[in-house]
Design an enzyme around this catalytic site. Structure first.
Site, PDB file in Angstrom:
ATOM      1  N   GLU A  65       0.868  -1.172   0.042  1.00 55.36           N
ATOM      2  CA  GLU A  65       0.106   0.205   0.047  1.00 55.36           C
ATOM      3  C   GLU A  65       0.963   1.236  -0.055  1.00 55.36           C
ATOM      4  OE1 GLU A  65      -3.298   0.032  -0.082  1.00 55.36           O
ATOM      5  OE2 GLU A  65      -3.259  -2.153  -0.062  1.00 55.36           O
TER       6      GLU A  65
ATOM      7  N   CYS B 222      -2.496   9.181   2.613  1.00 52.38           N
ATOM      8  CA  CYS B 222      -2.242   8.684   1.357  1.00 52.38           C
ATOM      9  C   CYS B 222      -3.262   8.721   0.377  1.00 52.38           C
ATOM     10  CB  CYS B 222      -1.796   7.116   1.440  1.00 52.38           C
ATOM     11  SG  CYS B 222      -3.284   6.151   2.538  1.00 52.38           S
TER      12      CYS B 222
HETATM   13  P1  NDP Z   1       8.812   4.932   4.604  1.00 55.30           P
HETATM   14  O1  NDP Z   1       7.944   4.242   3.458  1.00 55.30           O
HETATM   15  O2  NDP Z   1      10.218   5.122   4.326  1.00 55.30           O
HETATM   16  O3  NDP Z   1       8.342   4.045   5.911  1.00 55.30           O
HETATM   17  C1  NDP Z   1       7.323   3.140   5.966  1.00 55.30           C
HETATM   18  C2  NDP Z   1       7.574   1.976   7.180  1.00 55.30           C
HETATM   19  O4  NDP Z   1       8.573   1.154   6.547  1.00 55.30           O
HETATM   20  C3  NDP Z   1       8.228   2.504   8.202  1.00 55.30           C
HETATM   21  O5  NDP Z   1       7.699   1.620   9.254  1.00 55.30           O
HETATM   22  C4  NDP Z   1       9.584   2.229   8.187  1.00 55.30           C
HETATM   23  O6  NDP Z   1      10.284   2.254   9.427  1.00 55.30           O
HETATM   24  C5  NDP Z   1       9.733   1.242   7.326  1.00 55.30           C
HETATM   25  N1  NDP Z   1      10.712   0.981   6.728  1.00 55.30           N
HETATM   26  C6  NDP Z   1      11.862   1.863   6.222  1.00 55.30           C
HETATM   27  N2  NDP Z   1      12.851   1.434   5.594  1.00 55.30           N
HETATM   28  C7  NDP Z   1      12.526   0.003   5.377  1.00 55.30           C
HETATM   29  C8  NDP Z   1      13.345  -1.219   4.793  1.00 55.30           C
HETATM   30  N3  NDP Z   1      14.261  -0.798   4.389  1.00 55.30           N
HETATM   31  N4  NDP Z   1      12.703  -2.416   4.964  1.00 55.30           N
HETATM   32  C9  NDP Z   1      11.672  -2.597   5.678  1.00 55.30           C
HETATM   33  N5  NDP Z   1      11.116  -1.629   6.200  1.00 55.30           N
HETATM   34  C10 NDP Z   1      11.422  -0.230   6.162  1.00 55.30           C
HETATM   35  O7  NDP Z   1       7.936   6.185   4.819  1.00 55.30           O
HETATM   36  P2  NDP Z   1       8.264   7.462   5.774  1.00 55.30           P
HETATM   37  O8  NDP Z   1       7.636   7.284   7.134  1.00 55.30           O
HETATM   38  O9  NDP Z   1       9.830   7.539   5.914  1.00 55.30           O
HETATM   39  O10 NDP Z   1       7.632   8.523   4.847  1.00 55.30           O
HETATM   40  C11 NDP Z   1       8.249   9.036   3.841  1.00 55.30           C
HETATM   41  C12 NDP Z   1       7.336   9.148   2.629  1.00 55.30           C
HETATM   42  O11 NDP Z   1       6.444   8.212   2.496  1.00 55.30           O
HETATM   43  C13 NDP Z   1       6.362  10.391   2.972  1.00 55.30           C
HETATM   44  O12 NDP Z   1       6.873  11.664   2.633  1.00 55.30           O
HETATM   45  C14 NDP Z   1       5.060  10.088   2.328  1.00 55.30           C
HETATM   46  O13 NDP Z   1       4.973  10.574   1.078  1.00 55.30           O
HETATM   47  C15 NDP Z   1       5.035   8.556   2.139  1.00 55.30           C
HETATM   48  N6  NDP Z   1       4.288   7.820   3.186  1.00 55.30           N
HETATM   49  C16 NDP Z   1       3.198   7.298   2.500  1.00 55.30           C
HETATM   50  C17 NDP Z   1       2.203   6.737   3.397  1.00 55.30           C
HETATM   51  C18 NDP Z   1       1.110   6.140   2.829  1.00 55.30           C
HETATM   52  O14 NDP Z   1       0.112   5.774   3.604  1.00 55.30           O
HETATM   53  N7  NDP Z   1       1.146   5.777   1.516  1.00 55.30           N
HETATM   54  C19 NDP Z   1       2.410   6.772   4.740  1.00 55.30           C
HETATM   55  C20 NDP Z   1       3.705   7.200   5.150  1.00 55.30           C
HETATM   56  C21 NDP Z   1       4.448   7.759   4.475  1.00 55.30           C
HETATM   57  P3  NDP Z   1      10.891   3.530  10.024  1.00 55.30           P
HETATM   58  O15 NDP Z   1       9.948   4.443  10.156  1.00 55.30           O
HETATM   59  O16 NDP Z   1      11.557   2.897  11.388  1.00 55.30           O
HETATM   60  O17 NDP Z   1      11.963   4.140   8.974  1.00 55.30           O
END
Ligand code: NDP
Length: 536
Positions: free
Chosen positions: A265, A299
């Site tokens: 997602e 999102c």
């Molecule tokens: P990320 O996609 O980086 O993170 C989402 C989840 O994945 C977090 O729990 C994160 O952990 C985890 N994660 C990060 N790196 C890895 C990896 N290599 N392997 C497995 N899991 C991993 O989102 P961010 O929180 O950094 O946000 C960045 C951008 O993502 C935002 O600017 C926004 O545009 C988008 N976003 C979109 C969402 C949606 O619902 N579509 C929700 C959130 C963000 P950790 O937080 O510990 O790094």
């Protein structure tokens, strides 16, 4: 009905909502000996809680515990699981204020918005309990004429252990879209919340543990990206990810090492379309909520609007009034909280600057209103379609508005983007027809974001927004495998699966086949006219 769930019906409702407050059994999410990290209040920078940075060994141990509990959980059957999930729903509902306080502390979103998010998650939990058996239970299937000596059935069995990686923007509603559905389908879950909202994840796991005792049904592992990657590499049977497209690709690549299936997602760049005959006031109200609520960190938030030229001026005026009427802040009157992830402020600023440098105008807000922690609502017009504010996920309280000739142009511009998560249409007469032409997984007609709150509807996107579905029957099936069974009732007159088959039997089979299907493929005597589409 009596269940060996270890339910503590008298658990203290005033227990500390944070890390170690709810009496955890040894070895599960307990205090860490190793490295830790703090979760912070994004509005003030205050420390909200301290959590372990779980390494690969800790993640593997959690998955092994989950595997031990998965058999018990699957064997409870639909009725037993429904009962446990109902008890959990009761705990969540009675303590909604406590959980909302944790969400507010870790994300900064207004308390009432946090309660709304939790309320919707509770509603989904009720739906999965009530519908899991109907969707997943064993069903008879017609065996067909050729196999009429057989009975055939299909059922959807739990995969075992599901890993869930969640985001910070809706730290209850979004991961629960995977957790609740995976649990109802009979799986144990290991959940890695975002590093920004570990306390919310821990609270959820602790609250279910009050119902099931020391069964490792829902465990939380905390840490940064490496902890998430360790979960992808662990002995799980499926991984459900919500977050950015870029991280989704990394998650998929890591899961590929073990051929672990994934649900992704990812982000969106959702459009709202306003037709000439739309209720303009309602459309402006919906656009304002869709773009600015949760400080735009949604999102399926509205990030761009395409408005029919006949109602453009009125729509822009009404949207601008609504944008000016709300503000982000830490005061009680603020309807918008801070940016939960500090670095997101730079992303929002870069999108607004890029739009303005390329000829766009800020009708409300603009560069100056992108603060250190808070971003004020911003309405941008005349923004080129290839600028960042139109093509990339901004994830802030900003929206672009563009005048279009007609809805054909609006549909084309919407579909030109690489994302395809949600969309919204305001039209008195043509809503469903326009909705169908939009290449997005979900569309709301004459309201905004409503599809996410309907538990019976699948949630997910196409293109860079990912694949697979949470919510609804599809969301339940996502965490199962289809099990097909045939049972021979009597010996077949024509046994096709034996080396004893005779040439006469082959001829009988060919005759049967011709009788059954021979006429279906007859070619027309004269060339057919080309098929007309509905649009023609
Ligand atoms: P990320 O996609 O980086 O993170 C989402 C989840 O994945 C977090 O729990 C994160 O952990 C985890 N994660 C990060 N790196 C890895 C990896 N290599 N392997 C497995 N899991 C991993 O989102 P961010 O929180 O950094 O946000 C960045 C951008 O993502 C935002 O600017 C926004 O545009 C988008 N976003 C979109 C969402 C949606 O619902 N579509 C929700 C959130 C963000 P950790 O937080 O510990 O790094």
């Amino acid at each position: 009905m009596s269940l060996d769930t270890g339910l503590d019906a008298h658990a203290d409702p005033h227990a500390d909502p944070h890390a170690e407050g709810l009496g955890l059994p040894e070895g599960q999410d307990g205090p860490a000996d190793g490295p830790t990290f703090d979760s912070l209040d994004p509005a003030t920078g205050d420390v909200v809680g301290t959590h372990p940075v779980d390494d690969a060994a800790a993640v593997d141990a959690a998955v092994a515990r989950a595997r031990q509990s998965a058999g018990w959980w699957a064997a409870l059957g639909f009725d037993g699981r429904k009962e446990v999930l109902a008890q959990w729903r009761g705990v969540l509902t009675r303590r909604i204020g406590q959980l909302a306080a944790v969400v507010h502390a870790e994300t900064g979103k207004p308390h009432a918005d946090a309660a709304l998010e939790i309320g919707l998650a509770i509603d989904h939990l009720a739906w999965v309990g009530a519908h899991a058996e109907k969707v997943l239970g064993r069903k008879r299937v017609s065996p067909g004429l050729l196999l009429s000596n057989q009975t055939a059935s299909v059922e959807y069995l739990p995969l075992g252990v599901v890993g869930v990686i969640g985001p910070w923007n809706y730290p209850v509603f979004t991961p629960m879209g995977s957790i609740a559905y995976a649990l109802a389908a009979g799986n144990a879950v290991v959940f890695k919340p975002s590093e920004l909202t570990p306390g919310v994840g821990r609270w959820l796991a602790d609250s279910l543990r009050e119902v099931v005792g020391d069964r490792a049904l829902l465990q939380v592992v905390t840490g940064f990206g490496e902890t998430g990657a360790a979960l992808c590499r662990a002995d799980i049977d499926k991984l459900a990810f919500t977050g950015s497209t870029a991280t989704g690709k990394r998650v998929m690549a890591t899961c590929a090492e073990r051929l672990t299936p994934v649900v992704i997602e990812a982000g969106g760049k959702d459009a709202l379309l306003v037709d000439a005959d739309a209720d303009v006031t309602a459309a402006a109200d919906a656009a304002a909520w869709g773009a600015f609520s949760n400080a735009g960190q949604t999102c399926i938030g509205v990030e761009r609007v395409y408005v029919h030229e006949q109602v453009y001026d009125r729509f822009l005026a009404e949207l601008s009034d609504r944008a000016r009427a709300v503000h982000a802040g830490n005061d009680p009157a603020a309807k918008l909280g801070p940016m939960t992830m500090a670095s997101q402020v730079d992303v929002v600023r870069s999108h607004v600057s890029d739009a303005l440098q390329r000829g766009g105008r800020a009708v409300v807000g603009g560069e100056d209103t992108v603060g250190e922690r808070f971003v004020q609502p911003t309405v941008l017009v005349d923004v080129p379609e290839d600028s960042l504010a139109v093509t990339e996920e901004t994830f802030g309280p900003t929206v672009t508005v563009r005048k279009v000739r007609d809805m054909d142009e609006a549909v084309a511009l919407t579909n030109a983007g690489k994302y395809g998560l949600g969309s919204t249409v305001f039209s008195a007469k043509r809503g469903p027809e326009i909705a169908r032409r939009l290449r997005t997984g979900m569309t709301a007609v004459n309201s905004v974001i409503s599809f996410a709150a309907v538990p019976g509807l699948p949630f997910g996107g196409v293109g860079d927004s990912g694949f697979g579905r949470i919510h609804g029957p599809d969301g339940l099936k996502e965490f199962t495998y289809a099990k097909a069974v045939t049972r021979q009732r009597f010996k077949p007159v024509l046994n096709l699966t034996t080396f004893d088959r005779t040439p006469e039997q082959d001829t009988t089979f060919a005759t049967l086949l011709t009788a059954l299907h021979g006429r279906a493929s007859q070619l027309p005597k004269r060339p057919r006219k080309p098929l007309r589409t509905r649009k023609d």
